[in-house]
Design a protein around this motif. Structure first.
Motif, PDB file in Angstrom:
ATOM      1  N   GLN A 124       0.802  -1.537   0.430  1.00  0.00           N
ATOM      2  CA  GLN A 124       0.113   0.288   0.111  1.00  0.00           C
ATOM      3  C   GLN A 124       0.844   1.743  -0.021  1.00  0.00           C
ATOM      4  OE1 GLN A 124      -3.539  -1.053  -0.018  1.00  0.00           O
ATOM      5  NE2 GLN A 124      -2.352  -3.322   0.136  1.00  0.00           N
ATOM      6  N   THR A 125       0.349   1.802  -0.901  1.00  0.00           N
ATOM      7  CA  THR A 125       1.627   3.287  -0.993  1.00  0.00           C
ATOM      8  C   THR A 125      -0.090   4.773  -0.114  1.00  0.00           C
ATOM      9  OG1 THR A 125       2.918   2.398  -2.290  1.00  0.00           O
ATOM     10  CG2 THR A 125       2.902   4.913  -2.499  1.00  0.00           C
ATOM     11  N   VAL A 126       0.561   5.237  -0.207  1.00  0.00           N
ATOM     12  CA  VAL A 126       0.114   6.946   0.139  1.00  0.00           C
ATOM     13  C   VAL A 126       0.386   7.653  -0.249  1.00  0.00           C
ATOM     14  CG1 VAL A 126      -0.942   8.873   1.472  1.00  0.00           C
ATOM     15  CG2 VAL A 126      -1.057   6.459   2.734  1.00  0.00           C
ATOM     16  N   GLN A 127       0.180   9.012  -1.441  1.00  0.00           N
ATOM     17  CA  GLN A 127       1.262   9.454  -1.815  1.00  0.00           C
ATOM     18  C   GLN A 127       0.967  11.188  -1.456  1.00  0.00           C
ATOM     19  OE1 GLN A 127       1.198  10.593  -6.756  1.00  0.00           O
ATOM     20  NE2 GLN A 127       3.215   9.442  -5.978  1.00  0.00           N
ATOM     21  N   LEU A 128       1.634  11.413  -0.986  1.00  0.00           N
ATOM     22  CA  LEU A 128       1.297  13.284  -0.752  1.00  0.00           C
ATOM     23  C   LEU A 128       2.016  14.099  -1.650  1.00  0.00           C
ATOM     24  CD1 LEU A 128       1.953  13.514   3.090  1.00  0.00           C
ATOM     25  CD2 LEU A 128      -0.192  12.725   1.643  1.00  0.00           C
ATOM     26  N   PHE A 166      -2.719  20.738  -2.896  1.00  0.00           N
ATOM     27  CA  PHE A 166      -1.899  19.968  -2.263  1.00  0.00           C
ATOM     28  C   PHE A 166      -3.256  18.494  -2.744  1.00  0.00           C
ATOM     29  CE2 PHE A 166      -1.469  23.686   0.711  1.00  0.00           C
ATOM     30  CZ  PHE A 166      -0.131  23.211   1.297  1.00  0.00           C
ATOM     31  N   GLY A 167      -3.063  17.298  -2.211  1.00  0.00           N
ATOM     32  CA  GLY A 167      -3.643  16.318  -3.311  1.00  0.00           C
ATOM     33  C   GLY A 167      -2.918  15.027  -2.254  1.00  0.00           C
ATOM     34  N   VAL A 168      -3.832  14.237  -1.703  1.00  0.00           N
ATOM     35  CA  VAL A 168      -3.536  12.424  -1.565  1.00  0.00           C
ATOM     36  C   VAL A 168      -3.963  11.609  -2.317  1.00  0.00           C
ATOM     37  CG1 VAL A 168      -3.820  11.236   0.684  1.00  0.00           C
ATOM     38  CG2 VAL A 168      -4.077  13.338   0.605  1.00  0.00           C
ATOM     39  N   LYS A 169      -2.927  10.592  -2.322  1.00  0.00           N
ATOM     40  CA  LYS A 169      -3.547  10.119  -3.451  1.00  0.00           C
ATOM     41  C   LYS A 169      -3.478   8.190  -2.959  1.00  0.00           C
ATOM     42  CE  LYS A 169      -2.395   9.887  -8.072  1.00  0.00           C
ATOM     43  NZ  LYS A 169      -2.073   9.845  -9.077  1.00  0.00           N
ATOM     44  N   TYR A 170      -4.426   7.157  -2.831  1.00  0.00           N
ATOM     45  CA  TYR A 170      -4.452   5.787  -2.386  1.00  0.00           C
ATOM     46  C   TYR A 170      -4.000   5.035  -3.872  1.00  0.00           C
ATOM     47  CZ  TYR A 170      -4.482   2.281   1.319  1.00  0.00           C
ATOM     48  OH  TYR A 170      -4.772   0.365   1.718  1.00  0.00           O
ATOM     49  N   ILE A 171      -2.473   4.492  -3.812  1.00  0.00           N
ATOM     50  CA  ILE A 171      -1.905   3.653  -4.473  1.00  0.00           C
ATOM     51  C   ILE A 171      -2.166   1.710  -3.710  1.00  0.00           C
ATOM     52  CG2 ILE A 171      -0.690   2.853  -6.132  1.00  0.00           C
ATOM     53  CD1 ILE A 171       0.107   5.546  -5.511  1.00  0.00           C
ATOM     54  N   VAL A 172      -3.106   0.966  -4.517  1.00  0.00           N
ATOM     55  CA  VAL A 172      -2.761  -0.683  -3.865  1.00  0.00           C
ATOM     56  C   VAL A 172      -2.282  -1.169  -5.123  1.00  0.00           C
ATOM     57  CG1 VAL A 172      -3.848  -2.195  -3.176  1.00  0.00           C
ATOM     58  CG2 VAL A 172      -4.881  -0.744  -3.136  1.00  0.00           C
ATOM     59  N   ASN A 173      -0.995  -1.626  -4.752  1.00  0.00           N
ATOM     60  CA  ASN A 173      -0.072  -2.333  -5.382  1.00  0.00           C
ATOM     61  C   ASN A 173      -0.326  -4.472  -5.842  1.00  0.00           C
ATOM     62  OD1 ASN A 173       1.244  -0.187  -6.417  1.00  0.00           O
ATOM     63  ND2 ASN A 173       2.274  -0.598  -4.939  1.00  0.00           N
TER      64      ASN A 173
END
Length: 604
Positions: free
Chosen positions: A528-532, A597-604
Motif C-alpha cells: 500500500q502507498t499513500v502519495q502526498l 495539495f493532493g493525496v493519492k492512495y495506491i494499492v499494488n
C-alpha cells in the motif's frame, strides 16, 4: 462550432462514425485497406431577434444597447414620449429552426514496406468525399441580387445551390531510416496531403440564412422542421461557391533522433505546411471602391453607400477557397538521464503561420471582424492568431529513496516564450485598429491603422478631454509619436499600414514546482502507498510579486485613433485617444501563484 448557446439559440447534434479496415501481411509488406463514414446531424434554432435583440429607432442595426442604466430606465418609462414597449417587440408564431445534415465518406489504402533491415517505407492514398445531405429550398431571391466576386466581377449567388460532391485525394509517403544500423541515429520524415473538415457552423449558416427567400415563411406556407420550428427567412444571406472544397494542407516533415554520449539523446524536427484549399470569407454585396485614401487603401462610400443592394446592412456572405497560407515549425529537444536519480530535458520551438482568415466564427462575423489593410473581400496574407513564435521549456526531476518505504520526488518545469496562450478574447497576437469605419465598407473597428512617419501623414481635430481640457492637434501628434516610439512593432513599421495580428505578446517566463512524497506499507501480501503531492504554479510570483507577471496589450492601445470625420478632400481626420504604453500587466490567473495539495492512495 456554432453560435453561442443562449435563450435565442438551441442546437442539437448527432454524430455517427463507422470504420472498417483490413490488413494483409505479405513478406516485407503490410497492406491495409479500409473505409470510414461519418455522419453529422444538427438541429439549429437561432432566434436572435425573437426575445433578446431588437433593432430600435431611430438608428437601426445597433440592437438593444444602452450607454447607461439611466438611458434604459428612460426608454422604458411609460411617461416618456420616446417610450419603447419591448413586449410588442417579442416575437410570436413558430420558432425558426433548421435540420442540417452533412457526411464524410473516406477510403484508404496503405503499404508498410520494410525495404531493408534499416529502411522502412510507408505510402498510401486516401480519398475523402464530403456529402451535403440537406437540400435547401429553391431561392430565386438570392439569384436576383446584384453581386460581385473577389475580383469585382459580376456573379450570381445561389444560396440554394450547394457544392457538388468532389473527391479529395490525399497521397502520402513516409520513411524511417536507421542510419547506423544500431538505432543510435534515425532519420524519419514524410510528405503528403491531409484533408480536414470545415467548422460546420459555416455550412449551417448557409442553411439558416437564406435571406428574403419568397418560398419561405412568412412569405410562404410554413415548412415544419421540429420542436415547433419552421424554415424561415433571415436578415443576412450566406452561401458557398459552387466548387467549394474542404480544407487541404500539403505537409512535409523531416526529423533526426540521435543517441548522444553519456546517456543523452536529442531530436531535431522541421514541419512545413502549405494550404491547398484554404478558406476565406467575402461579402458579395460590397460595391466597387469609389476612391483611394492617401495611405493607399480603397474607400467604399460609407454606411448606406457601400451596398450593391438596398438591404439596410444585410450582406451576401460567401465562403470561398484560397491557396494562400502556410505554417513552419522547428523544434529541438535534448534529454539526459543521470545515475544519481536526476532526469533533465530542454526544448525549443519556433512557429510561423500565416493565412487569410481571422479565426473560427459565424460567417458574417468572420467578414465583419476581419482586420484588413485594403480590400476586405481580398484579405491579405497575414499572421495567424494561434501559436507562439518562440518557446523554451526545461524540466528536471530528482528522486531520493530514503528507505524501502519512503521516497521523495522533486520536479521543476521552466517555461519561457514570446507570445502567450490564445483565448477567444485575444492574449497572444494583436491588431492595431481604428475606432470607426475608415475604409467605408460599413463595418467599424476592423480597419488596420496607418503608422505615420511624421505629422504630415495624419490629420487631427482638437477635442475636449474628460477633464474639460482642450487637446490640440499638435499635442495629439506629440502623444501619438511617443506612443509609436515606445512600441517596437509600431516603431519599425512607420509609413505602413499595420498588419493583421502583427503585434505579438512580449516574452514571459514561468516556473512550476511539484513535490511527491510516497509512504509505503504492507497489508497482508499487498503493498500500500499513500502519495502526498504539493504543486506550486508560478513559483517565481510566490517568491517575489514582481516575478512571473505576464503582459497583455491594453484594449485602449489597440484602438488608439478615433475617426472624427472626413475633410473636404475625402481624407480621414482623427483624435488620438490611446494610452502612453501598449502593454499592461495581465490580471489573469496566469500572472498569479497557485498552490494545491493532493493525496493519492495506491494499492499494488
Amino acid at each position: 462550432g456554432h453560435e453561442p448557446f443562449s435563450i435565442n439559440n438551441i442546437l442539437d447534434q448527432d454524430v455517427l462514425q463507422l470504420t472498417n479496415n483490413f490488413s494483409l501481411f505479405a513478406g516485407r509488406h503490410v497492406l491495409t485497406v479500409g473505409a470510414n463514414y461519418e455522419s453529422f446531424s444538427f438541429f439549429n434554432s437561432f432566434n436572435i431577434f425573437r426575445h433578446g435583440v431588437f433593432f430600435l429607432p431611430p438608428v437601426t442595426g445597433i440592437g438593444t444597447t444602452f450607454s447607461s442604466l439611466q438611458e434604459f430606465l428612460n426608454a422604458t418609462d411609460r411617461n416618456n414620449p420616446n417610450f419603447i414597449d419591448f413586449r410588442r417587440l417579442i416575437g410570436s408564431g413558430p420558432f425558426k429552426g433548421e435540420n442540417i445534415h452533412v457526411g464524410q465518406l473516406s477510403f484508404y489504402a496503405q503499404d508498410e514496406f520494410l525495404a531493408t533491415d534499416r529502411l522502412s517505407l510507408t505510402y498510401g492514398l486516401r480519398a475523402d468525399l464530403p456529402v451535403y445531405f440537406t437540400d435547401p429550398v429553391d431561392n430565386p431571391f438570392s439569384r436576383g441580387l446584384r453581386a460581385l466576386d473577389e475580383n469585382r466581377n459580376t456573379e450570381v449567388v445561389d444560396q440554394s445551390d450547394l457544392p457538388g460532391a468532389q473527391v479529395l485525394f490525399s497521397p502520402r509517403v513516409g520513411f524511417n531510416w536507421d542510419v547506423t544500423g544500431d538505432r543510435t541515429t534515425q532519420l524519419r520524415g514524410g510528405t503528403g496531403i491531409f484533408t480536414g473538415r470545415i467548422p460546420f457552423v459555416w455550412f449551417g449558416n448557409v442553411i439558416s440564412n437564406p435571406g428574403a427567400n419568397p418560398n419561405l415563411f412568412p412569405a410562404a406556407d410554413p415548412i415544419p422542421t421540429k420542436k415547433d420550428a419552421v424554415l424561415q427567412q433571415s436578415f443576412d444571406l450566406n452561401a458557398m461557391v459552387k466548387d467549394f472544397k474542404w480544407p487541404q494542407v500539403w505537409t512535409t516533415n523531416l526529423a533526426i533522433d540521435k543517441v548522444l554520449p553519456a546517456d543523452a539523446s536529442g531530436t531535431l524536427e522541421i514541419i512545413y505546411g502549405k494550404d491547398i484549399n484554404g478558406i476565406f470569407m467575402r461579402n458579395a454585396d460590397l460595391v466597387r471602391p469609389v476612391r483611394t485614401l492617401a495611405d493607399g487603401r480603397p474607400y467604399y462610400g460609407g454606411f448606406g453607400n457601400n451596398e450593391l443592394n438596398a438591404d439596410g446592412g444585410a450582406g451576401i456572405y460567401v465562403i470561398d477557397n484560397t491557396s494562400d497560407g502556410y505554417s513552419l515549425s522547428v523544434s529541438a529537444q535534448l534529454r539526459k538521464r543521470f545515475d544519481f536519480g536526476l532526469d533533465g530535458m530542454v526544448s525549443y520551438a519556433y512557429t510561423e503561420a500565416k493565412n487569410r482568415l481571422k479565426s473560427t466564427e459565424i460567417a458574417s462575423v468572420l467578414w465583419q471582424n476581419q482586420p484588413v489593410q485594403g480590400d476586405p473581400n481580398n484579405p491579405e496574407l497575414a499572421h495567424s492568431e494561434f501559436g507562439q513564435r518562440h518557446r523554451f521549456v526545461a524540466a528536471a526531476t530528482y528522486s531520493v529513496d530514503w528507505s524501502e518505504t519512503a521516497r521523495t520526488q522533486f520536479g521543476l518545469v521552466f517555461d519561457a516564450g514570446e507570445g502567450n496562450r490564445f483565448s477567444g478574447a485575444g492574449g497572444n497576437r494583436y491588431s492595431f485598429l481604428y475606432a470607426g469605419d475608415v475604409n467605408g465598407d460599413g463595418q467599424g473597428g476592423n480597419d488596420l491603422i496607418f503608422i505615420p512617419r511624421d505629422q504630415s501623414q495624419i490629420r487631427f481635430d482638437s477635442f475636449v478631454d474628460g477633464n474639460g481640457r482642450t487637446v490640440s492637434a499638435a499635442e495629439q501628434w506629440s502623444r501619438l509619436n511617443r506612443f509609436i516610439e515606445q512600441d517596437k512593432y509600431l516603431r519599425n513599421h512607420r509609413g505602413e499600414i499595420s498588419e493583421r495580428f502583427g503585434l505579438i505578446n512580449p516574452w514571459y517566463s514561468n516556473i512550476d514546482l511539484r513535490v511527491l512524497q510516497d509512504l509505503a506499507f504492507a497489508i497482508g501480501t499487498k503493498r500500500q502507498t499513500v502519495q502526498l503531492n504539493l504543486d506550486v504554479l508560478n513559483l517565481g510570483n510566490l517568491i517575489n510579486s514582481d516575478w512571473g507577471v505576464r503582459k497583455v496589450a491594453s484594449p485602449a492601445a489597440l484602438s488608439p485613433l478615433r475617426l472624427v470625420r472626413f475633410d473636404t478632400s475625402g481624407q480621414p481626420v482623427f483624435n488620438f485617444t490611446g494610452p502612453t504604453e501598449t502593454f499592461i500587466d495581465d490580471p489573469s490567473i496566469l500572472s498569479r501563484w497557485q498552490v494545491q495539495f493532493g493525496v493519492k492512495y495506491i494499492v499494488n
